[in-house]
Design a protein around this motif. Sequence first.
Motif, PDB file in Angstrom:
ATOM      1  N   SER A 111       0.847  -1.188   0.000  1.00 24.13           N
ATOM      2  CA  SER A 111       0.000   0.000   0.000  1.00 24.13           C
ATOM      3  C   SER A 111       0.880   1.234   0.000  1.00 24.13           C
ATOM      4  CB  SER A 111      -0.914   0.016   1.231  1.00 24.13           C
ATOM      5  OG  SER A 111      -0.137   0.074   2.420  1.00 24.13           O
ATOM      6  N   LYS A 112       0.257   2.362  -0.297  1.00 25.61           N
ATOM      7  CA  LYS A 112       0.941   3.641  -0.127  1.00 25.61           C
ATOM      8  C   LYS A 112       0.949   3.998   1.359  1.00 25.61           C
ATOM      9  CE  LYS A 112      -0.226   5.700  -4.613  1.00 25.61           C
ATOM     10  NZ  LYS A 112      -0.864   6.877  -5.275  1.00 25.61           N
ATOM     11  N   PHE A 140       9.062  14.522   1.817  1.00 27.15           N
ATOM     12  CA  PHE A 140       8.535  13.465   0.945  1.00 27.15           C
ATOM     13  C   PHE A 140       7.011  13.579   0.838  1.00 27.15           C
ATOM     14  CE2 PHE A 140       7.455  11.357   4.866  1.00 27.15           C
ATOM     15  CZ  PHE A 140       6.479  10.416   4.558  1.00 27.15           C
ATOM     16  N   GLU A 141       6.496  13.279  -0.352  1.00 29.19           N
ATOM     17  CA  GLU A 141       5.056  13.402  -0.579  1.00 29.19           C
ATOM     18  C   GLU A 141       4.316  12.139  -0.159  1.00 29.19           C
ATOM     19  OE1 GLU A 141       3.667  15.080  -4.236  1.00 29.19           O
ATOM     20  OE2 GLU A 141       5.526  16.203  -4.529  1.00 29.19           O
ATOM     21  N   ASP A 142       4.839  10.999  -0.540  1.00 29.26           N
ATOM     22  CA  ASP A 142       4.237   9.721  -0.173  1.00 29.26           C
ATOM     23  C   ASP A 142       5.301   8.646  -0.307  1.00 29.26           C
ATOM     24  OD1 ASP A 142       2.373   7.871   0.643  1.00 29.26           O
ATOM     25  OD2 ASP A 142       0.864   8.425  -0.840  1.00 29.26           O
ATOM     26  N   GLY A 143       4.988   7.449   0.119  1.00 34.51           N
ATOM     27  CA  GLY A 143       5.921   6.344   0.009  1.00 34.51           C
ATOM     28  C   GLY A 143       5.150   5.053  -0.073  1.00 34.51           C
ATOM     29  N   LEU A 177       8.840   1.736   3.771  1.00 32.24           N
ATOM     30  CA  LEU A 177       8.700   1.062   5.059  1.00 32.24           C
ATOM     31  C   LEU A 177       8.390  -0.402   4.808  1.00 32.24           C
ATOM     32  CD1 LEU A 177       8.417   1.007   8.167  1.00 32.24           C
ATOM     33  CD2 LEU A 177       6.011   1.642   7.853  1.00 32.24           C
ATOM     34  N   ILE A 178       9.178  -1.281   5.415  1.00 32.05           N
ATOM     35  CA  ILE A 178       9.020  -2.730   5.220  1.00 32.05           C
ATOM     36  C   ILE A 178       8.884  -3.401   6.576  1.00 32.05           C
ATOM     37  CG2 ILE A 178      10.164  -4.840   4.422  1.00 32.05           C
ATOM     38  CD1 ILE A 178      11.627  -3.029   2.350  1.00 32.05           C
ATOM     39  N   GLU A 179       7.891  -4.280   6.702  1.00 30.57           N
ATOM     40  CA  GLU A 179       7.712  -5.100   7.895  1.00 30.57           C
ATOM     41  C   GLU A 179       7.735  -6.571   7.493  1.00 30.57           C
ATOM     42  OE1 GLU A 179       4.901  -3.442  11.050  1.00 30.57           O
ATOM     43  OE2 GLU A 179       4.099  -2.546   9.206  1.00 30.57           O
ATOM     44  N   ILE A 180       8.607  -7.326   8.142  1.00 29.97           N
ATOM     45  CA  ILE A 180       8.691  -8.764   7.881  1.00 29.97           C
ATOM     46  C   ILE A 180       8.203  -9.466   9.148  1.00 29.97           C
ATOM     47  CG2 ILE A 180      10.189 -10.641   7.119  1.00 29.97           C
ATOM     48  CD1 ILE A 180      12.180  -8.529   6.146  1.00 29.97           C
TER      49      ILE A 180
END
Length: 425
Positions: A111-112, A140-143, A177-180
């Motif tokens: 997702s954004k 930053f505008e979005d990620g 952003l990454i979640e494992i």
Amino acid sequence: MTTIIKNKATDLFLENNPNFSTFENLRKNGLEFLEAKGLPHLKEEEYKFTQISKKIEQNISSFKGAKRSELTSENLKSNLFEGFEGDVVVFNNGHFDAELSSISAQNYSFSKLSETQPDLLGQIAKNEKDPFTALNSLAFEDGIHISVEKGKKVEKPIFLIHFNKANEGQIINSRILIEIAENAEVTFIENTVSLDEEVYFSNAVVEIKVNQNAHGYYYRLQNENRKAIGANNFATDIHRDATFTSVATQLQGDMLRNNLTLNLLDSGCEGNMYGLYLLNGKTHVDNHTNVDHTKPHCDSNELYKGVLADSSRGVFNGKIFVRQDAQKTNAFQQNNNILMSEDAIVNTKPQLEIWADDVKCSHGCTTGQLEDEALFYLQARGIGKEHAKGLLLYAFAGEVFEHIAYEPFKEYCIQLVQERLGSNF
């Protein structure tokens, strides 16, 4: 430590970056930091060998965010390496490009950031740790937010590809952003591509949370144009019995600063980072790494190698912290460099700070030239001098690639390095 001094670059950034309504607290913290301290001055200890603020002031004329460029499927196709199979996430001047991306979201969600706004954002790569993280938080505008599902393995790698080009502005901000989740596994590949030879400044922040018994692999390639200026902040939290491995290959740019932080937050976890910088011309690459051991029975391994020709410059500053509770720590750090010309420079500073007493820690660095005896040995067996140099340099540099588990990307990196070493390096 010397206080960061406000400068012209800080004022220009603040004037040209609006206060977006999303991520209000994150932006507020970033703004407060920058207004109080600004971007790093040459007297700042952490940036004394890399005067990136001065470089920005001298080379950037438009401090507005770059607009999306015209991208086609051919741009993407020409930058996919042979043998690649997997999902592709495309960034166009820091903006997510849904049209060119191919996302199966199999065993993970995508997702954004503006659609999820997870509380974790800004908790791993903290604004107060580095001024460029604060700047990214403000501008930053979005990620994007990628979350790997509990107990799942993403079978094929996720390819993150950035296409950068100055377009009605020279500033490019990206945020990932990454979640494992627990017992999950995933591999990421990241590449940055310059669409032309004009100057821009890219400022990227990547935050990764590796939960209990999860396994993450992150391979990065920096091979931008010779005018590119970049600051990259990469921070990872590693939890109980989890492992995380980063491999970075740096080939080209004008001035690149890379901050990599591994936080080992619970027992039994492991953090690894390996890097190769193969530089010529006037390319300047600065790698600052931090490994923070906070709990017992954790391991870390770090190996960075550099080959520098012409008037290129490399900087390596590696810090390992072993906190008082982190008994039974095993920590290894090594930086090795070969200088191919009298004008090439490397500044290296491995550091250990240990508060525990039952640990095994080592660090070191070497800087030198190719051994004449080894070169003579190869030439005596009929190998030309330039080819012999290439063989010795690849033997030196190739050790880093042993830590890339995804074979197609490993072969691609080897090919790029061999092409560089085969030229008039």
